[in-house]
Design an enzyme around this catalytic site. Structure first.
Site, PDB file in Angstrom:
ATOM      1  N   GLU A 190       0.840  -1.194   0.000  1.00 49.36           N
ATOM      2  CA  GLU A 190       0.000   0.000   0.000  1.00 49.36           C
ATOM      3  C   GLU A 190       0.877   1.246   0.000  1.00 49.36           C
ATOM      4  O   GLU A 190       1.910   1.281   0.677  1.00 49.36           O
ATOM      5  CB  GLU A 190      -0.903   0.024   1.229  1.00 49.36           C
ATOM      6  CG  GLU A 190      -1.865  -1.140   1.343  1.00 49.36           C
ATOM      7  CD  GLU A 190      -2.687  -1.060   2.618  1.00 49.36           C
ATOM      8  OE1 GLU A 190      -3.733  -0.399   2.600  1.00 49.36           O
ATOM      9  OE2 GLU A 190      -2.258  -1.645   3.628  1.00 49.36           O
ATOM     10  N   HIS A 211      -5.658 -11.992   5.419  1.00 48.66           N
ATOM     11  CA  HIS A 211      -5.579 -11.871   3.957  1.00 48.66           C
ATOM     12  C   HIS A 211      -4.453 -12.704   3.360  1.00 48.66           C
ATOM     13  O   HIS A 211      -4.669 -13.507   2.448  1.00 48.66           O
ATOM     14  CB  HIS A 211      -5.383 -10.402   3.556  1.00 48.66           C
ATOM     15  CG  HIS A 211      -6.473  -9.493   4.007  1.00 48.66           C
ATOM     16  ND1 HIS A 211      -7.788  -9.888   4.100  1.00 48.66           N
ATOM     17  CD2 HIS A 211      -6.449  -8.188   4.374  1.00 48.66           C
ATOM     18  CE1 HIS A 211      -8.521  -8.867   4.513  1.00 48.66           C
ATOM     19  NE2 HIS A 211      -7.739  -7.826   4.687  1.00 48.66           N
TER      20      HIS A 211
END
Length: 488
Positions: A210, A234
């Site tokens: 990110e 995740h």
């Protein structure tokens, strides 16, 4: 089919950033049952009309293509109601029960978009108010606990008032179109299955990067960290999708049984591997897209002396016949050099080279499953270039790429992750949701890392915002003779 969706935390960040836009897209696509009602629940003192106006104002902050026009929102708003509740007060759940009884629905979805500390309270109060009937489904957002013990406590409490078939533990990465196509690629085609094993695959890399920092989530993130926020759920779910055996059918438990086997097969941690193969970092000040950004410790809500990790890189193995000896690398972090989530399957070099080509980490066959920002598959091969006819001697191979862009092939308006998962909850499909034993096994595997880091006085390694994390990450993978994709 009629449904009621009660959105606990209905004025919160998750509600307006993810859940409401997903529900609107399902409404726009005609896939949301028309006979439905969405009831936002929060402590704010709002009327139904004020809540609808609040949701409308929040749509100004979502992606332009996903914003409703005036006519669309007017129709969508007819499904929206609001109920002011204090989630600790039984009388407020009685008022919710009265509201639902005024127009009984075939399906009642309780979506807990709240702090995880409220999960047990809400589920106990739902049951006390008689709202845990067979038509009820409860959606639990991550993180479900902060360690193995708290996860077990939450699951035990929830299962005491609901059956496992009523519990939908959401991991939105499982709803991503690329992950669905990974399952289709593996189990709907015969092309890769003979190659999907240790004899042909050198290593597998999972990256979730990110550019953003913690934004307004500083207080939450500082008590959570990247390992709990991204790896335990995740990243490990993506590892399971890559590593699992073909299930006997497409039913939910058949799929989840195979994922559980992968988690149970992960190589146990030792003091040596924890020191070499578990790297944490924290971003310092740096530059992203030409703009200076502040350090993590300067973010609102963050302890100025915080030792919370914003980056994690791990090396592990799946100890079974298919994968023995194949390293799996996981890395995830904030304020990195790009927004990029992908799975990279790197195949071994040919056993005997008859062409000229480099035999290092920069060349070779690899399959890349792109998760974001694009959605697609890339197959990297070696081929003879057009100018070879003018050369004498052994031909030289050059890298070429076959690219399947799912947005171009199937349309950019495909069903998004939260939209798909919300529709699955309404329909009662559990395939893309996580079972409690999966969660426990994931927590069991990450807990030694948490324990070591909690007693390690050195803290996370600093890395400049706008880079790919601490340099130790490159050294870790280089020891095996490999490199990360951006280093090619």
């Amino acid at each position: 089919m009629s449904f009621d969706l009660i959105l606990f935390g209905g004025t919160g960040d998750l509600a307006w950033r993810k859940i409401m836009p997903a529900l609107f897209q399902a409404f726009r696509h005609g896939s949301l049952p028309a006979d439905g009602r969405i009831i936002g629940v929060a402590r704010d003192d709002l009327s139904d009309d004020q809540y609808r106006a609040l949701i409308k104002s929040r749509f100004d902050h979502v992606e332009l293509s996903k914003r409703p026009n005036e006519e669309e929102f007017t129709r969508f708003a007819q499904m929206l109601d609001y109920l002011r509740m204090d989630l600790s007060k039984p009388d407020d759940y009685a008022r919710l029960a009265d509201r639902l009884q005024q127009r009984p629905a075939d399906v009642v979805v309780m979506y807990l978009a709240t702090a995880p500390g409220l999960f047990t309270t809400v589920c106990e109060q739902i049951a006390a108010a008689g709202l845990n009937g067979t038509q009820t489904r409860v959606v639990l957002e991550k993180p479900l606990g902060h360690d193995l013990a708290s996860n077990r406590t939450i699951n035990s409490t929830v299962r005491s008032v609901l059956t496992e078939q009523q519990i939908f533990r959401i991991d939105h990465y499982l709803g991503k179109p690329s992950v669905q196509n990974l399952f289709a690629l593996r189990f709907g085609n015969s092309l890769f299955e003979p190659l999907w094993r240790r004899e042909y695959i050198a290593n597998i890399q999972i990256t979730i990067a990110e550019e953003l920092g913690v934004e307004k989530r500083g207080a939450f993130y500082d008590s959570t960290g990247a390992l709990r926020d991204m790896v335990q759920n995740h990243a490990l779910q993506l590892l399971c999708a890559v590593g699992m055996e073909p299930p006997i059918n497409s039913h939910a438990d058949a799929i989840r049984d195979e994922k559980l086997k992968v988690l149970r097969s992960l190589k146990p941690w030792t003091p040596e591997t924890l020191s070499q193969h578990a790297i944490r970092g924290q971003y310092a000040a740096g530059t992203i897209d030409g703009e200076a950004v502040e350090a993590y410790r300067s973010a609102p809500g963050v302890n100025p002396e915080s030792r919370t990790e914003t980056f994690v890189a791990l090396r592990t193995e799946i100890e079974n016949w298919r994968w023995a000896g194949v390293p799996f690398y996981i890395r995830t972090g904030k304020r990195l050099a790009g927004r990029d989530a992908h799975i990279e399957v790197n195949f071994r070099h040919t056993p005997h080279a008859i062409f000229k080509s480099r035999q290092d980490c920069n060349t070779g066959n690899r399959l890349v499953i792109d998760l974001q920002p694009r959605d697609g598959l890339e197959l990297h091969l070696l081929a003879q270039g057009a100018d070879q006819r003018h050369r004498r001697g052994t031909p030289t191979l050059e890298p070429v790429q076959l690219d399947l862009d799912f947005d171009k092939r199937f349309g950019a308006e495909r069903v998004g992750a939260y939209e798909r998962l919300l529709l699955d909850v309404i329909d009662g499909r559990l395939n893309l949701f996580v079972r409690s034993d999966e969660q426990e096994e994931a927590w069991r595997w990450v807990e030694p890392i948490l324990d070591r880091w909690s007693h390690d006085p050195t803290g996370p390694r600093p890395y400049a915002a706008g880079t790919w994390g601490p340099s130790a990450t490159s050294a870790m993978i280089a020891r095996d003779g490999y490199c990360w994709s951006e280093e090619r």
